[in-house]
Structures are given as C-alpha cells and as structure tokens.
Scaffold this motif. Sequence first.
Motif, PDB file in Angstrom:
ATOM      1  N   LEU A 515       0.823  -1.207   0.000  1.00 44.20           N
ATOM      2  CA  LEU A 515       0.000   0.000   0.000  1.00 44.20           C
ATOM      3  C   LEU A 515       0.862   1.264   0.000  1.00 44.20           C
ATOM      4  CD1 LEU A 515      -2.863  -1.014   2.481  1.00 44.20           C
ATOM      5  CD2 LEU A 515      -2.851  -1.121  -0.013  1.00 44.20           C
ATOM      6  N   GLU A 516       1.926   1.262   0.781  1.00 42.01           N
ATOM      7  CA  GLU A 516       2.784   2.458   0.823  1.00 42.01           C
ATOM      8  C   GLU A 516       3.462   2.703  -0.521  1.00 42.01           C
ATOM      9  OE1 GLU A 516       4.121   3.074   5.474  1.00 42.01           O
ATOM     10  OE2 GLU A 516       5.434   1.905   4.181  1.00 42.01           O
ATOM     11  N   LYS A 517       3.802   1.646  -1.195  1.00 44.21           N
ATOM     12  CA  LYS A 517       4.514   1.800  -2.475  1.00 44.21           C
ATOM     13  C   LYS A 517       3.581   2.172  -3.616  1.00 44.21           C
ATOM     14  CE  LYS A 517       7.996  -0.463  -5.356  1.00 44.21           C
ATOM     15  NZ  LYS A 517       8.863  -1.664  -5.507  1.00 44.21           N
ATOM     16  N   TYR A 518       2.377   1.584  -3.626  1.00 43.10           N
ATOM     17  CA  TYR A 518       1.522   1.733  -4.801  1.00 43.10           C
ATOM     18  C   TYR A 518       0.245   2.535  -4.563  1.00 43.10           C
ATOM     19  CZ  TYR A 518       4.638  -1.938  -6.451  1.00 43.10           C
ATOM     20  OH  TYR A 518       5.748  -2.656  -6.801  1.00 43.10           O
ATOM     21  N   ALA A 519      -0.089   2.791  -3.298  1.00 44.53           N
ATOM     22  CA  ALA A 519      -1.290   3.595  -3.000  1.00 44.53           C
ATOM     23  C   ALA A 519      -1.107   4.235  -1.630  1.00 44.53           C
ATOM     24  CB  ALA A 519      -2.540   2.720  -3.035  1.00 44.53           C
ATOM     25  N   SER A 520      -0.123   5.110  -1.545  1.00 49.06           N
ATOM     26  CA  SER A 520       0.318   5.633  -0.254  1.00 49.06           C
ATOM     27  C   SER A 520      -0.753   6.443   0.476  1.00 49.06           C
ATOM     28  CB  SER A 520       1.578   6.495  -0.438  1.00 49.06           C
ATOM     29  OG  SER A 520       1.306   7.589  -1.292  1.00 49.06           O
ATOM     30  N   ASP A 562      -4.696   3.703  -8.845  1.00 49.60           N
ATOM     31  CA  ASP A 562      -3.330   3.256  -8.540  1.00 49.60           C
ATOM     32  C   ASP A 562      -3.298   1.764  -8.235  1.00 49.60           C
ATOM     33  OD1 ASP A 562      -2.351   5.837  -8.826  1.00 49.60           O
ATOM     34  OD2 ASP A 562      -2.652   6.328  -6.704  1.00 49.60           O
ATOM     35  N   LEU A 563      -4.281   1.294  -7.480  1.00 48.22           N
ATOM     36  CA  LEU A 563      -4.305  -0.116  -7.109  1.00 48.22           C
ATOM     37  C   LEU A 563      -4.448  -1.012  -8.335  1.00 48.22           C
ATOM     38  CD1 LEU A 563      -6.657  -0.039  -3.961  1.00 48.22           C
ATOM     39  CD2 LEU A 563      -4.181  -0.354  -3.975  1.00 48.22           C
ATOM     40  N   LYS A 564      -5.350  -0.644  -9.239  1.00 50.35           N
ATOM     41  CA  LYS A 564      -5.611  -1.478 -10.414  1.00 50.35           C
ATOM     42  C   LYS A 564      -4.409  -1.523 -11.357  1.00 50.35           C
ATOM     43  CE  LYS A 564      -9.466  -2.824 -11.309  1.00 50.35           C
ATOM     44  NZ  LYS A 564     -10.101  -4.139 -11.048  1.00 50.35           N
ATOM     45  N   SER A 565      -3.714  -0.396 -11.472  1.00 45.86           N
ATOM     46  CA  SER A 565      -2.573  -0.356 -12.395  1.00 45.86           C
ATOM     47  C   SER A 565      -1.340  -1.077 -11.830  1.00 45.86           C
ATOM     48  CB  SER A 565      -2.210   1.095 -12.737  1.00 45.86           C
ATOM     49  OG  SER A 565      -1.874   1.807 -11.570  1.00 45.86           O
ATOM     50  N   ASN A 566      -1.364  -1.405 -10.536  1.00 44.68           N
ATOM     51  CA  ASN A 566      -0.220  -2.090  -9.918  1.00 44.68           C
ATOM     52  C   ASN A 566      -0.653  -3.407  -9.258  1.00 44.68           C
ATOM     53  OD1 ASN A 566       2.137  -0.034 -10.056  1.00 44.68           O
ATOM     54  ND2 ASN A 566       0.414   1.175  -9.298  1.00 44.68           N
ATOM     55  N   GLU A 567      -1.712  -3.993  -9.788  1.00 48.47           N
ATOM     56  CA  GLU A 567      -2.320  -5.159  -9.154  1.00 48.47           C
ATOM     57  C   GLU A 567      -1.348  -6.319  -8.996  1.00 48.47           C
ATOM     58  OE1 GLU A 567      -6.203  -7.929 -10.105  1.00 48.47           O
ATOM     59  OE2 GLU A 567      -6.288  -5.802 -10.561  1.00 48.47           O
ATOM     60  N   GLU A 568      -0.576  -6.612 -10.036  1.00 50.47           N
ATOM     61  CA  GLU A 568       0.339  -7.765  -9.993  1.00 50.47           C
ATOM     62  C   GLU A 568       1.447  -7.558  -8.968  1.00 50.47           C
ATOM     63  OE1 GLU A 568       3.241 -10.112 -13.088  1.00 50.47           O
ATOM     64  OE2 GLU A 568       1.371  -9.261 -13.874  1.00 50.47           O
ATOM     65  N   ALA A 569       2.014  -6.346  -8.944  1.00 48.44           N
ATOM     66  CA  ALA A 569       3.094  -6.059  -7.989  1.00 48.44           C
ATOM     67  C   ALA A 569       2.576  -6.102  -6.550  1.00 48.44           C
ATOM     68  CB  ALA A 569       3.706  -4.683  -8.280  1.00 48.44           C
TER      69      ALA A 569
END
Length: 682
Positions: A515-520, A562-569
């Motif tokens: 969460l901090e990295k992809y949706a802080s 942000d969450l959807k665009s980084n779902e795999e990571a």
Amino acid sequence: MRYIITEKHNTAKRISEILSGGKAKQKRIKGANLFYINEDLAVIGLSGHIIGVDFPPQYSRWEEVDAASLVNAEIVTTPLNDKIISLLKEIAPEADEVTIATDFDREGELIGLEALKIIKEQNESVRVNRARYSAITKQEIEKAFSNLVELDYNLAHSAETRQIIDLVWGASLTRFISLVSRSLGSNFLSAGRVQSPTLALLVDREREIESFVPTPYWEIHAKFDGFEAKHAKNRFLEHDEVEKCLKKLEGAKEGRVTDIKKKKKVDRPPIPFNTTEFLRAASSIGFSAANAMRIAETLYVNGFISYPRTDNTVYPESIDLRGIVALFKKGVFKEEAKKLLAKNELKPSRGKKETTDHPPIYPVSYVAKSDLKEDEWKIYELVVRRFFATLAEPAQWLTMGVKIDIKDEPFKVNGAIIEEYGWRAFYPYLKIEERILPQLSVGDLLNLIEIAVLEKETKPPSRYGQGRLIKKMEELGLGTKSTRHETISKLYSRAYIVGNPMKPTRKAYGVIDALEKYASMITDPEMTRMLEEAMDRIADGNVSEEEIIGESRKILNQIFEDLKSNEEAIATTIKEGMRADMVVGECPDCGKELIIRRSRRGSRFVGCSGYPDCTYSLPLPKTGKIIVTGEVCKEHGNMSKLRIINKGKRPWDLGCPLCNFMAWQDSKKKENDETNHDEGGN
C-alpha cells in the motif's frame, strides 16, 4: 403513552429503577423487554445499533464483483435486531411521546435516531425529546429528565456518515487485497481508512528498529562511599578519549566537591482522565485497551463511574467535587477521603482539552470491593485514585546537583528526595524514584573507591504499547475516542500484530509495503484526519452528509486507479509477506524451511519444504488462526513459538511446536505405562 429509549438492556433496567423508585415491572413483548414505570410510561433498552448499512445483495459474491465497483455502489439499510424492531413497531401507534435516552455521543445519537425512524414510520405525529446524562445515578438521571432537549440530528448524521465511509473504504480495500493475494474465507486480509494508517505506524516503527545500527559509547563512573558519580562528559564516543581520561585519573584517591545546587521541584498532579489518558493508565497496569473500555462501560452502566467516552480533561463547575469525595468516607478509601475533605478548598488540576458534552471520567458512587469482580475493582480503583490525585496538592521534591573534581576531571551526580508526597500518596501507579545522597558540602574531600568504565551502545526506538499507540493515534487524528481501542483489537484479530508492545507480523509488512509503495494515500494519517474533520463539520451543521460521502468516494476512486494499475506487484508483495509468516523454523533433519502446511484432508501441520525428499512434520491444532510470533524457543533455537487465535476466546500460546509435540508424546507414554501396569496387576 410515553416511551423512553435507551441504548442497552442494562441501562433501561437501571433508569427504570431510578425513575420508579425500584418499582418498575418488566414485561416481554415480541421477544424483547420493556420496563413499565407506570401505566403511562415505559423504558425500552436497545442492543446498540438496530439498523446497519450494507451493499445490495448483488455485491455479496467477492469473486464475481469488482472491488472497485463498491466505491460508488448504492448503500442500503439492513435490520440488525428483528425482535427489537418488531417491538418498536408494536408500540408505535400508541406512543404520544418518545424520549431518546441513549448515550450522548455520535453513535448514541444515531442509535436513538434509528429507533425513532422506525416509530415514526408507524406514527408520524409522535412528540420527540432527548435526555442527556453523563452518569447513571439517581441525581444525574432525575436532572436529565427534568431538563429535556432536542435530538441533535447533525450529530447523528455525522455518525451515519462515518458508518457509510468506513463501510465503503473497508469493504472495497479489504476485498481488493484479499482477492489479489488469494486470501479468502477465514484468512481474508483487511484494510481501512483508520486501520491501515495505524498498522503503517507499527510497521514503520519496526523497520526503524530492524535498520537501527547501534553506536558504541563508554561512560566513566567514580564510586564513592554511599553513591556513584558519572563523568560530566556523559558519553565518550571514542575509546581513545576514554584511555586519555583514565590515564589522567590514574592513582587518584579522592574527589573534591566543587559545587552543590539545591532546588525545590514542584511535581504537579496529573490531569483528569479523558478516554485516551484512561486507556494509557489502564495499559500501564496490564489491561488491553479493549478490555479496559469494556470494564469501564460496565462500571458506567451500573452507576459507579461517569461516561467513559470523553475528550474532556477539565471538570465542569457543576460537579460537586466535595460531595463526591464524601462518598468515600467509608470503605477502603476512607483515609484518603478524609485528607481531601480536610482541605479548605478542592482545586482540581486541568488538562488542555475542555469540551461540553461529557465531563472527564470520575467515580459517581461508592461500591465495595466485594461487590465487583477483580478486574472491575482494579479499573474502579484506578478511576477513584486518579480523581483523588487531581484534587490533591502537588508533590514537593528537593533536588541536589553535585559537581566533583578528580584530578581536574569533572564528575557529577544528581540526588532527589521527596519531601511532600502530595498527590502521589493518592495515586500509587507511578513509581517514586528517590536518589539519596549523603550530607555533602563544597570543599569536602571524598574517598574514591574505584573508577569504572561501562561499555554501552545506543538503543533502537521502542515498540508501541497499546497506551502509547492510542495517544499517537489521537495526535494524528486517527479514529475517535470511541473507536481507537477497537482498531487495535482488529489488528490483533487479523493476525497483523502480536504481543504488547506490538510487533507486526510479516503479513502486515506485505500489506503495508504494497500500500505504501503503490497507494500511499491509504496509509497516510493526513487523509484520515481530513475526513474526521469533515465529519466534525457535519456535526456542527456546516456541511451536508452527502457532500462528505461524495468527497470520500472521489478520493477512493483515485486510490483504486493506482491499485488497479499495480495489481500484480501488489499481489506479489503481499504473498511474499504471507509466506514469510508461514515459516516456523529450520528442519532438524535436512536444514530446509519448516512451514505451516495443509494436508489433502484439510488438517494442518508443520512440514518440511523439502518434501517429498524430507517427510519431517509436527502436528498442529485443528482450529484457530495460527500466528508465528517470531519468538524463538530457547531449547530449540531454530524453532519459532506459535500462538492460536480463536474468535471470541483468549489467544492460546501454543509455544514451540516441537516442545509441544514432545510433551504430548511423554504424556501418551505415561498413560500407556500406567495402563500396562494396571493390566499386569489385574
């Protein structure tokens, strides 16, 4: 017919007893209880919220509905207590007047409004008023019902807004991280607008501890008859400096007192208890925040202490302080009460927060120790003693700073003696640490016994205990006085943290790292504080409920981009953390990782990651959430201890699974030996 609506069954019973002089009669209608004061007046006890908020049924299937679609989904109301709702509908047509007497705070106002709406659906013309009280005592209740006010709809709407916002944030984020990490069923992961920033505080602190590199330092101490002094430099960061100083001190036999400074120190009484200060104090004597609050609510409902959910740290002038102290002229507190009553004036201490909804937490009636459970007495005593301490005189200390010269090297020592115990005589929970020095005068030559060098190193920051975390949450605007302890309980139940002080699990690392990295924004306290302030504006009547819910949804939609665009990571990061939480230790047979595994039949066990080449295994309990605590077994240093959490029960510390298994084998062997012996004897 007039009906009084209270928040709980026990509150209804207490209020009906007070208003009827103990003559109220209980009657059961539609499976729920009423207390009749007379033929024209009855009291109904709810069970907290009787109406909840939820999504329509089509959103209930997690894997078939996109988590992001919950952000803008319709919110519907759902019945939470059919029996009480049926009762309210039954009595509505004959109701001329309804007095809402739920707890006076946001949640209480909303609970009262929920009941009122049900009644008004059947009887629009019913008269409505509100009784506000801060203690369930005869005097307070009679005063409240003699000074009825209007229901605060804005306050209720602010609570309803929080309910809806927390549902939308919690449900959508929880569903997203659970689905991407494939953590479904009882192992689902959770997130929320208060929970996630709070967990981030704990994870960030643990990172600081793990990355901390200790710095060595040295202290030089001089031992004299009866005390010890420390070099005035305090810490030596270079060992060469220590060697130089020691060489200079070589052969020293005495030290000379060069300066003495004596001061009087005023140690002021503690401030009155608000919820945060109460929970901090309860934590310091071994209570979890949730348990302390549960006990405080029981004491409040039974009329022993005032309302325990308050921000106030200033007693209002309307409180009869002397009258309350006089309640304790009998029983275990009688000596303390007599001391306070002997004062000409009771002038209480004051905190910085002053509100008008409820006073600070204080005792409102006397109860004997024998009439309470052990834990209830400890909390009651804490509240009584804190109240006494706020009315007592300051403590007085005499401090003495002494400078000593040894071969031109400066040393120092500080002494402190308590001269007047003041408030500390009433409040024994804070340790009194006196540092007593012998009689000294400037020019005295002191016999030097020894010069000692202590090698030390700097310490990492400490973990948060529950009391300190609640204080930090208050400072950052995370949650409210009524919900902070619940947030901490949720972190424990989700297996995000263990112990107290609190240590985050690797699963918590995985969730917060992602969460901090992809949706802080989710883990940023500022976002939560901003929404809390918005709800305050609703309570003040300055903004509408719809406007704040709309703003909240807008923020959450941005987060989901942000969450959807980084779902795999995000999925990878969380799964790595979860896997790390499954590692119990090192296999004694092959040296590979021992992990928590599940058989084809569904049973759980500790098994070797080298299977099928290595079949080493240890059994585990059939039920409960298993937590690898990170605490290593002293006997089996490569094995972590385990904790089992079952819903609604106290956590069970299983300990080392190998020790546990060996103990089980020993007990079975003993049973078999005894059985064989008995059979042989027969």
